[in-house]
Design an enzyme around this catalytic site. Structure first.
Site, PDB file in Angstrom:
ATOM      1  N   ASN A  89      49.189  60.726   7.661  1.00 25.46           N
ATOM      2  CA  ASN A  89      47.738  60.979   7.673  1.00 25.46           C
ATOM      3  C   ASN A  89      47.317  62.126   6.764  1.00 25.46           C
ATOM      4  O   ASN A  89      48.109  63.025   6.515  1.00 25.46           O
ATOM      5  CB  ASN A  89      47.313  61.313   9.114  1.00 25.46           C
ATOM      6  CG  ASN A  89      47.042  60.051   9.917  1.00 25.46           C
ATOM      7  OD1 ASN A  89      46.408  59.132   9.425  1.00 25.46           O
ATOM      8  ND2 ASN A  89      47.517  60.039  11.159  1.00 25.46           N
ATOM      9  N   ILE A 133      56.938  59.117  14.598  1.00 28.53           N
ATOM     10  CA  ILE A 133      56.423  57.775  14.267  1.00 28.53           C
ATOM     11  C   ILE A 133      57.421  57.008  13.379  1.00 28.53           C
ATOM     12  O   ILE A 133      57.579  55.796  13.522  1.00 28.53           O
ATOM     13  CB  ILE A 133      54.994  57.833  13.638  1.00 28.53           C
ATOM     14  CG1 ILE A 133      54.385  56.423  13.543  1.00 28.53           C
ATOM     15  CG2 ILE A 133      55.004  58.469  12.262  1.00 28.53           C
ATOM     16  CD1 ILE A 133      54.100  55.766  14.847  1.00 28.53           C
ATOM     17  N   VAL A 142      61.887  60.481   9.315  1.00 29.00           N
ATOM     18  CA  VAL A 142      62.256  59.832  10.580  1.00 29.00           C
ATOM     19  C   VAL A 142      61.981  60.779  11.749  1.00 29.00           C
ATOM     20  O   VAL A 142      62.843  61.102  12.554  1.00 29.00           O
ATOM     21  CB  VAL A 142      63.712  59.274  10.599  1.00 29.00           C
ATOM     22  CG1 VAL A 142      63.776  57.971   9.829  1.00 29.00           C
ATOM     23  CG2 VAL A 142      64.730  60.257  10.042  1.00 29.00           C
ATOM     24  N   ARG A 152      42.490  64.284  11.299  1.00 30.49           N
ATOM     25  CA  ARG A 152      43.513  63.826  10.346  1.00 30.49           C
ATOM     26  C   ARG A 152      43.223  64.399   8.961  1.00 30.49           C
ATOM     27  O   ARG A 152      44.130  64.679   8.192  1.00 30.49           O
ATOM     28  CB  ARG A 152      43.517  62.300  10.267  1.00 30.49           C
ATOM     29  CG  ARG A 152      43.906  61.605  11.547  1.00 30.49           C
ATOM     30  CD  ARG A 152      43.699  60.116  11.422  1.00 30.49           C
ATOM     31  NE  ARG A 152      43.977  59.383  12.653  1.00 30.49           N
ATOM     32  CZ  ARG A 152      43.101  59.231  13.636  1.00 30.49           C
ATOM     33  NH1 ARG A 152      41.899  59.781  13.568  1.00 30.49           N
ATOM     34  NH2 ARG A 152      43.423  58.559  14.721  1.00 30.49           N
ATOM     35  N   VAL A 177      51.900  55.706   5.958  1.00 27.58           N
ATOM     36  CA  VAL A 177      51.580  55.910   7.373  1.00 27.58           C
ATOM     37  C   VAL A 177      51.085  57.346   7.594  1.00 27.58           C
ATOM     38  O   VAL A 177      50.229  57.610   8.440  1.00 27.58           O
ATOM     39  CB  VAL A 177      52.823  55.639   8.261  1.00 27.58           C
ATOM     40  CG1 VAL A 177      52.508  55.872   9.730  1.00 27.58           C
ATOM     41  CG2 VAL A 177      53.339  54.217   8.047  1.00 27.58           C
ATOM     42  N   ARG A 235      43.745  48.497  19.037  1.00 31.08           N
ATOM     43  CA  ARG A 235      43.172  49.331  20.115  1.00 31.08           C
ATOM     44  C   ARG A 235      41.893  48.669  20.634  1.00 31.08           C
ATOM     45  O   ARG A 235      41.654  48.611  21.832  1.00 31.08           O
ATOM     46  CB  ARG A 235      42.884  50.742  19.591  1.00 31.08           C
ATOM     47  CG  ARG A 235      44.154  51.558  19.404  1.00 31.08           C
ATOM     48  CD  ARG A 235      43.903  52.924  18.787  1.00 31.08           C
ATOM     49  NE  ARG A 235      45.173  53.640  18.657  1.00 31.08           N
ATOM     50  CZ  ARG A 235      45.458  54.537  17.738  1.00 31.08           C
ATOM     51  NH1 ARG A 235      44.556  54.871  16.831  1.00 31.08           N
ATOM     52  NH2 ARG A 235      46.636  55.129  17.699  1.00 31.08           N
ATOM     53  N   HIS A 260      40.709  54.853   8.501  1.00 32.66           N
ATOM     54  CA  HIS A 260      41.480  55.078   9.721  1.00 32.66           C
ATOM     55  C   HIS A 260      41.084  56.459  10.215  1.00 32.66           C
ATOM     56  O   HIS A 260      41.424  57.467   9.605  1.00 32.66           O
ATOM     57  CB  HIS A 260      42.983  55.037   9.400  1.00 32.66           C
ATOM     58  CG  HIS A 260      43.865  55.453  10.547  1.00 32.66           C
ATOM     59  ND1 HIS A 260      44.051  54.692  11.681  1.00 32.66           N
ATOM     60  CD2 HIS A 260      44.623  56.563  10.732  1.00 32.66           C
ATOM     61  CE1 HIS A 260      44.888  55.309  12.500  1.00 32.66           C
ATOM     62  NE2 HIS A 260      45.251  56.444  11.943  1.00 32.66           N
TER      63      HIS A 260
HETATM   64  N1  NAD Z   1      48.747  55.866  10.360  1.00 32.93           N
HETATM   65  C1  NAD Z   1      48.968  55.921  11.654  1.00 32.93           C
HETATM   66  O1  NAD Z   1      48.519  55.060  12.405  1.00 32.93           O
HETATM   67  C2  NAD Z   1      49.797  57.067  12.210  1.00 32.93           C
HETATM   68  C3  NAD Z   1      50.257  57.043  13.521  1.00 32.93           C
HETATM   69  C4  NAD Z   1      51.034  58.121  13.966  1.00 32.93           C
HETATM   70  C5  NAD Z   1      51.329  59.182  13.121  1.00 32.93           C
HETATM   71  N2  NAD Z   1      50.822  59.172  11.862  1.00 32.93           N
HETATM   72  C6  NAD Z   1      51.090  60.262  10.907  1.00 32.93           C
HETATM   73  O2  NAD Z   1      52.459  60.210  10.513  1.00 32.93           O
HETATM   74  C7  NAD Z   1      52.885  61.517  10.123  1.00 32.93           C
HETATM   75  C8  NAD Z   1      54.171  61.869  10.866  1.00 32.93           C
HETATM   76  O3  NAD Z   1      53.890  61.990  12.246  1.00 32.93           O
HETATM   77  P1  NAD Z   1      55.062  62.279  13.306  1.00 32.93           P
HETATM   78  O4  NAD Z   1      54.433  62.329  14.643  1.00 32.93           O
HETATM   79  O5  NAD Z   1      56.210  61.382  13.054  1.00 32.93           O
HETATM   80  O6  NAD Z   1      55.470  63.765  12.858  1.00 32.93           O
HETATM   81  P2  NAD Z   1      56.926  64.447  13.009  1.00 32.93           P
HETATM   82  O7  NAD Z   1      56.726  65.890  12.741  1.00 32.93           O
HETATM   83  O8  NAD Z   1      57.562  64.019  14.272  1.00 32.93           O
HETATM   84  O9  NAD Z   1      57.755  63.788  11.818  1.00 32.93           O
HETATM   85  C9  NAD Z   1      57.485  64.043  10.465  1.00 32.93           C
HETATM   86  C10 NAD Z   1      58.823  64.024   9.751  1.00 32.93           C
HETATM   87  O10 NAD Z   1      58.571  64.142   8.352  1.00 32.93           O
HETATM   88  C11 NAD Z   1      59.630  64.900   7.824  1.00 32.93           C
HETATM   89  N3  NAD Z   1      59.281  65.411   6.504  1.00 32.93           N
HETATM   90  C12 NAD Z   1      58.418  66.406   6.171  1.00 32.93           C
HETATM   91  N4  NAD Z   1      58.385  66.549   4.824  1.00 32.93           N
HETATM   92  C13 NAD Z   1      59.234  65.622   4.317  1.00 32.93           C
HETATM   93  C14 NAD Z   1      59.630  65.256   3.009  1.00 32.93           C
HETATM   94  N5  NAD Z   1      59.145  65.890   1.937  1.00 32.93           N
HETATM   95  N6  NAD Z   1      60.517  64.258   2.859  1.00 32.93           N
HETATM   96  C15 NAD Z   1      61.030  63.621   3.938  1.00 32.93           C
HETATM   97  N7  NAD Z   1      60.688  63.907   5.218  1.00 32.93           N
HETATM   98  C16 NAD Z   1      59.806  64.906   5.394  1.00 32.93           C
HETATM   99  C17 NAD Z   1      59.864  65.989   8.841  1.00 32.93           C
HETATM  100  O11 NAD Z   1      61.121  66.599   8.683  1.00 32.93           O
HETATM  101  C18 NAD Z   1      59.724  65.176  10.136  1.00 32.93           C
HETATM  102  O12 NAD Z   1      60.980  64.695  10.587  1.00 32.93           O
HETATM  103  C19 NAD Z   1      51.709  62.454  10.450  1.00 32.93           C
HETATM  104  O13 NAD Z   1      50.933  62.693   9.304  1.00 32.93           O
HETATM  105  C20 NAD Z   1      50.925  61.658  11.478  1.00 32.93           C
HETATM  106  O14 NAD Z   1      49.568  62.058  11.546  1.00 32.93           O
HETATM  107  C21 NAD Z   1      50.072  58.129  11.380  1.00 32.93           C
END
Ligand code: NAD
Length: 313
Positions: free
Chosen positions: A120, A12, A9, A88, A118, A148, A172
């Site tokens: 990446n 994203i 949480v 990514r 979700v 987009r 993606h």
């Molecule tokens: N697919 C898409 O369209 C899309 C869009 C936005 C972000 N993303 C990807 O989503 C991911 C998260 O992005 P974000 O901006 O939220 O990053 P963020 O750093 O704000 O959040 C990531 C969260 O994951 C948690 N985490 C890490 N390891 C964990 C585990 N083993 N178990 C549970 N939680 C864990 C962290 O503590 C953190 O709170 C990234 O890989 C980002 O590139 C994908």
């Protein structure tokens, strides 16, 4: 009774969870993260937002993965986000280790869930999670690029976004391809009048990098779009979306986006109906993705052997 688990949480994860709860179609949500207090304090924020809307959704906020049980849908955003200038794909190994770990734990308590990736690089992470968990996993893939693309055409041509149709497919990220044969503006095929194909393609690839550079992360766009993917699965809406679902290609189970009917089950795919040129470009993108996936797997596979997971299809 619809239960949705949010694994991670951060930025994203919170945005998707907010959009999902505010949409009012879930009965119970789980917020799980490894950071102490994060799920719990996010629960308070959500309860305050729910109070003003009169929404009643049960919330379980936890730092223990074992508390996430009986979910219909599990949304995985756990892992590292990219920094400005990163691809990514650079996140592969670190996030693949997170997926391998989650895949060994989540299915026990959530045997019937649809897993929605979700994190990446999202398509490859879905393939890794599926490989180690043996559970049906989908990647939110290019539904984000699709919106987009539609939003850009609408803005540049001054037409309502509902009058723009069409899909983006492929990976993606780097190898996303606009499926031009599907693009319609006010019901007419896209013509390069006042806007070129190249401008649209460049926008779709460039804008997330610009948002990451300026705002630190993409959140509200994907957060809302991914909520709609979750909704279509949860309510069995059968919307056509460009998401990636598991497919066997050259002996490997991979995820590549194409327009497909999204409900409690995924399919049928509309790929056979695409124009020949679009199918050719999708296949080319799939070939490139599989090369990158295999190259990356080489780093994970020695670790895989020592952990001897069951290779799932
Ligand atoms: N697919 C898409 O369209 C899309 C869009 C936005 C972000 N993303 C990807 O989503 C991911 C998260 O992005 P974000 O901006 O939220 O990053 P963020 O750093 O704000 O959040 C990531 C969260 O994951 C948690 N985490 C890490 N390891 C964990 C585990 N083993 N178990 C549970 N939680 C864990 C962290 O503590 C953190 O709170 C990234 O890989 C980002 O590139 C994908």
């Amino acid at each position: 009774m619809t239960k949705v688990g949010f694994i991670g949480v951060g930025r994203i994860g919170q945005t998707i969870a907010y959009s999902t709860v505010m949409d009012g179609f879930v009965d119970e949500v789980f917020f799980y993260d490894i950071i102490n207090e994060l799920p719990e304090k996010f629960e308070h924020e959500m309860r305050h937002a729910m109070a003003t809307r009169g929404i009643k959704t049960e919330i379980v906020a936890t730092n223990s993965l074992g508390d996430v049980k009986g979910a219909d849908i599990i949304v995985i955003t756990a892992g590292r986000p990219r920094k400005p200038g990163m691809s990514r794909r650079d996140l592969f190994l670190e996030n693949a280790r997170v997926m391998r770990d989650l895949a060994s734990q989540l299915p026990k308590g959530n045997p019937n869930a649809v897993y929605v990736m979700v994190t990446n690089p999202v398509d490859m992470m879905a393939s890794v999670f599926q490989r180690f968990s043996g559970r049906t996993t989908i990647s939110t893939g290019d539904q984000v690029e699709t919106m987009r693309m539609r939003s850009f055409i609408a803005k540049r041509l001054g037409v309502p976004v509902r009058e723009v149709e069409g899909f983006v497919g492929g990976e993606h990220g780097e190898d996303a391809v606009v499926l031009w044969g599907t693009v319609r503006v006010r019901g007419e095929p896209f013509r390069e009048e006042g806007l070129s194909r190249r401008e649209v393609e460049e926008y779709v690839k460039m804008i997330p990098d610009e948002i990451v550079r300026t705002l630190g992360a993409t959140t509200w766009g994907p957060g809302t779009i991914i909520k709609d993917v979750i909704r279509s699965v949860a309510l069995n809406e059968g919307r056509v979306m460009s998401i990636a679902f598991p497919r066997e290609f050259q002996g490997e189970v991979i995820h590549v986006s194409e327009p497909v009917v999204v409900g409690r089950s995924i399919g049928p795919s509309l790929a056979p109906l695409l124009a020949e040129e679009d199918r050719r470009r999708l296949e080319e993108a799939t070939g490139k993705l599989i090369e990158v996936f295999r190259a990356n797997l080489k780093y994970l596979v020695p670790e895989e052997r020592s952990l001897s997971p069951s290779r799932a299809m």
